[in-house]
Scaffold this motif. Sequence first.
Motif, PDB file in Angstrom:
ATOM      1  N   THR B 334      31.649  41.975  44.526  1.00 30.35           N
ATOM      2  CA  THR B 334      32.529  41.722  45.662  1.00 30.35           C
ATOM      3  C   THR B 334      33.982  41.819  45.197  1.00 30.35           C
ATOM      4  OG1 THR B 334      32.600  39.331  45.296  1.00 30.35           O
ATOM      5  CG2 THR B 334      30.802  40.152  46.687  1.00 30.35           C
ATOM      6  N   ALA B 335      34.895  41.795  46.144  1.00 32.06           N
ATOM      7  CA  ALA B 335      36.316  41.993  45.798  1.00 32.06           C
ATOM      8  C   ALA B 335      36.942  40.695  45.284  1.00 32.06           C
ATOM      9  CB  ALA B 335      37.062  42.501  47.025  1.00 32.06           C
ATOM     10  N   ASN B 336      36.335  40.145  44.255  1.00 30.49           N
ATOM     11  CA  ASN B 336      36.808  38.851  43.766  1.00 30.49           C
ATOM     12  C   ASN B 336      37.067  38.804  42.259  1.00 30.49           C
ATOM     13  OD1 ASN B 336      34.854  38.235  46.288  1.00 30.49           O
ATOM     14  ND2 ASN B 336      36.576  36.828  46.247  1.00 30.49           N
ATOM     15  N   GLY B 337      37.066  39.975  41.597  1.00 31.56           N
ATOM     16  CA  GLY B 337      37.393  39.997  40.169  1.00 31.56           C
ATOM     17  C   GLY B 337      38.905  39.998  40.024  1.00 31.56           C
ATOM     18  N   ARG B 338      39.456  38.873  39.613  1.00 29.91           N
ATOM     19  CA  ARG B 338      40.922  38.747  39.576  1.00 29.91           C
ATOM     20  C   ARG B 338      41.382  38.149  38.255  1.00 29.91           C
ATOM     21  NH1 ARG B 338      43.143  35.672  44.690  1.00 29.91           N
ATOM     22  NH2 ARG B 338      44.996  36.892  44.197  1.00 29.91           N
ATOM     23  N   CYS B 339      42.525  38.623  37.783  1.00 29.63           N
ATOM     24  CA  CYS B 339      43.089  38.041  36.558  1.00 29.63           C
ATOM     25  C   CYS B 339      44.513  37.568  36.850  1.00 29.63           C
ATOM     26  CB  CYS B 339      43.076  39.043  35.424  1.00 29.63           C
ATOM     27  SG  CYS B 339      43.895  40.588  35.793  1.00 29.63           S
ATOM     28  N   GLU B 340      44.943  36.573  36.094  1.00 29.50           N
ATOM     29  CA  GLU B 340      46.300  36.042  36.281  1.00 29.50           C
ATOM     30  C   GLU B 340      47.328  37.120  35.963  1.00 29.50           C
ATOM     31  OE1 GLU B 340      47.256  32.048  34.689  1.00 29.50           O
ATOM     32  OE2 GLU B 340      48.995  33.023  33.786  1.00 29.50           O
ATOM     33  N   SER B 341      47.063  37.852  34.880  1.00 22.51           N
ATOM     34  CA  SER B 341      47.952  38.944  34.500  1.00 22.51           C
ATOM     35  C   SER B 341      47.186  39.878  33.564  1.00 22.51           C
ATOM     36  CB  SER B 341      49.194  38.382  33.826  1.00 22.51           C
ATOM     37  OG  SER B 341      50.147  39.426  33.682  1.00 22.51           O
ATOM     38  N   TYR B 342      47.881  40.891  33.034  1.00 23.15           N
ATOM     39  CA  TYR B 342      47.203  41.880  32.193  1.00 23.15           C
ATOM     40  C   TYR B 342      46.730  41.292  30.859  1.00 23.15           C
ATOM     41  CZ  TYR B 342      51.877  41.852  30.246  1.00 23.15           C
ATOM     42  OH  TYR B 342      53.059  41.429  29.711  1.00 23.15           O
ATOM     43  N   ASP B 343      47.266  40.123  30.467  1.00 22.61           N
ATOM     44  CA  ASP B 343      46.836  39.515  29.204  1.00 22.61           C
ATOM     45  C   ASP B 343      45.753  38.450  29.416  1.00 22.61           C
ATOM     46  OD1 ASP B 343      48.719  37.931  30.478  1.00 22.61           O
ATOM     47  OD2 ASP B 343      49.564  37.139  28.619  1.00 22.61           O
TER      48      ASP B 343
END
Lengths: 439, 466
Positions: B334-343
């Motif tokens: 689902t469209a829920n793979g999220r990261c705070e930032s690229y690190d």
Amino acid sequence: MSIIDTTKAILKQKQISQWRIIQKISQKNNIYLTKEGAIENITKGQRTDVNLTVYKKQGNSIGDSTVSLISDDPEYISKKIDEAVFTASLVKNPIFNLADEEKIIKKVKLFDKNLRLDEKQLLKITDALKRETAKIKNTKLVQAELLTNINNVKLITSKGINHNIQSTDIFFEATFIAYKGKHEQEHVVMKNFRRLKDIKPQQIAKKYASYAHDVLNSTRTKHFSGPVLLSNDAIQEFFNPELDVCPLITHASARLKYMGVARYQLNKPIIEKMTGDKITIINNPLIDYNIASQQFDEDGIPAKKTILIKDNIFKSHFANKRYADYLNIKPTGPLGVIEVKPGSKSIKQLYKSSKERPILEIVAFSSYSPEGLSGNFTVEIRLGYLYKGKQRIPIKGGMFTGNIFELIKHMHLSKEIAEFSGYKGPRVIRFEQAVVSGI
Amino acid sequence: MSEIKLSTKKDIKDLKIFFSNLIRKMNTNLPYSDILLIKKSALVITKDKKTISIDNTADFGLKIRVFDGEMFHERFTSKPDKETINSLAKELSALPTKKRIKIEKGKIINKNFYSSKKNDPSKLSLKIKVDTCIDVFKRLMKKSKRIINARIIYKEKIDERIFVSEKKKLYQKVTGCNFIILPIIITREGESRYHYHARFAQGFGATRFTNTQVNNLVKLMHKIIKAKKIKPGKYDCILHPVVTGLLAHESFGHGMEADTLYKGRALASKYLNKKIAPSYVTIADSPTHKNTNGSFFFDDEGCLADETVMLKCGKVNQPLTDLYSAIKMNIPKTANGRCESYDHKAYARMTATYFKPGKTPKSKMFAGVKNGIYIFGKGGGMEDPKGWGVQLHGMLGQEIKNGKLTNKLYYGVGITGYLPEILNNIKAASTNFEIPGTGFCGKGHKEWVNVAEGGCYLLIKNLELA
């Protein structure tokens, strides 16, 4: 030419006389474990953050503005400096001066020379954690994270300050599940360290697996009114909340005083009509290897120990250079470890209870987030114990609720002390008149 | 060093080609790889009684991620020039494959997405934005001497992302404006209190604050001065959408994040497809609601935005997934793979979370309450996915008598209890629907992402308040 040298050269060329540059370079090495100890992810890399602040005096006011520099291209930097100067011209605040150069006399140790960017080093810790958990009956380790940073911070200003500090920090998280038949409960531990050697897998597994078992065997919290004790992670969070500043500290802020919303007055009691231990709180950023310790603040003011409250009397504000100038006081440097002086009672005395006068101890909150100004809070109990004489009943759920400034009127602190991340002081605090709302 | 740029459509196209070539090379050896480039900037204006500040922050970086059949390996940099990116890709390409599995299926999608240009803040001068903050501050302070200070915060965000994998070549530019109004008063007893009024829009419309709205806020502050702490106990309550959204998010949504479910850390895993609430109760999560904080066109793992119904007509339905947990649990991504930032690595995270509307008009809901409390205002909370314990705090409560709101206000109200009991005590869900909640969400105390909360009004019997 480095980004700092390029920026300095352009600032000089543009005849900008007041500025500050902070550069932070972090090398990261993170390992994430999932169930059965399998590795889910290893992340590595380096990030550099550069922030430039320019100051612009305009008659009786001063403007300042901070911009991030994400490229070392001189044309880009020149454009960002122009942007910062323009923005600063729209800001008209009362005059304050940049900090003068002040030699760092007292150094604090923040760097673990043994920490490397090597996942094998981290895997040794997670392997030990898995081994130790496996020794505990009916317990599993279902998740762990070790996130490590090797940091180098450089702070330079137009006033000649040139500080450089190396530090390390490690975030550790693990989840233990205790089970009995089909019933399971968990306890999550989240800790911050400066050194790898301070992570003790055996002690962590033993302590927090036992918490998970107590949660499993717990009953739902019932309404309770009477003495409430905070210990372990709960006392640490009380004085050093993860996401906020403790209201007892917030009101010592020079900024709040300047805004006209601080409740403390110098050399006056912070609380009237106290019956228990009188509180003494010291801001101490100089405790070696504590995660809250810092060598200098964002203005470059070196860290120092400051007594904020002594025996219930408000003694001094903590202040950065701007608000120190506004209040005509000396800046205190960064906010560090909250050090609370021990109290009058032994732990044994504080845990005294009977069937007629039970006490409730909270060892872990779910998330303690007090309201900074009012001191009001409502926090769920992740794990606690109800003591009725010799009986100790684990409890979970329900809300510990109240107002910090009311609670500490009738409070006792233990003689015994402990050091945690961001807090050093009594191991146990007892509020004589507290309320827990049950479920 | 050849710095990469995102200034024109050609820059974006060239970057997609550059990344695709790297992906092709990495995929000759590994089952899966992807690249995520993030460029964020924010303008923050803060005004209070004595000072004003204006800052421009920015962040720019890239991560490359490969899956070796068992786990992910990621490398990131804040210096995303072509040489550095090539070197990171080369390092990852050398990793051994542990298991050959096919992850990406379906058609190739190559698309660019842009937020609505309505009230585009980038077309306005900085002075207009500063003057707007000062104007709201002045109008608020002028209305009441009892308000001793106020903070007005304007935050304008531009978030650009490029995601490239074997099948996806995506770019998005998402803009957003947060406008926060925080008046402070002091009670007669000397206690400082504030109210947090936050709004979000993709454009500058977020700052529109009429005189009527100022008056209403001032009236509320005058009630807050006199507000008491509520007596802990059970009450019949009507919850405003900002609170129902918080309940959906903290108490249910976190427990439906598949990374938590996969680790056996969520009680919901035992209730999949089982009924835990009345049939008129449905909870969903979706990044597709345009004027909500945290909305986007694709997630940080290239999954196109869509609604995920987590609780369908009272039954535990579909978890929110990140790629790793979707692979391991063999369930849809689902469209829920999220990261705070690229690190940071991506986790299964919520976006806009809400109770879907029911069939009862709000007015009828209020009319049915003889003695109760209306809970509203921005609060906070914490998840307990394994125990389904509920912790929501920092809200306001207003007494309801014979279907009408009285002047009695309660400050710092908390909600506690056991989630299935609370859900089963929902007696009505309103036809009214809005997603006004705007804020941040952490995984524990870290990994902060923008989220929104809302939904319908709910009538809940015997709700435990503290």
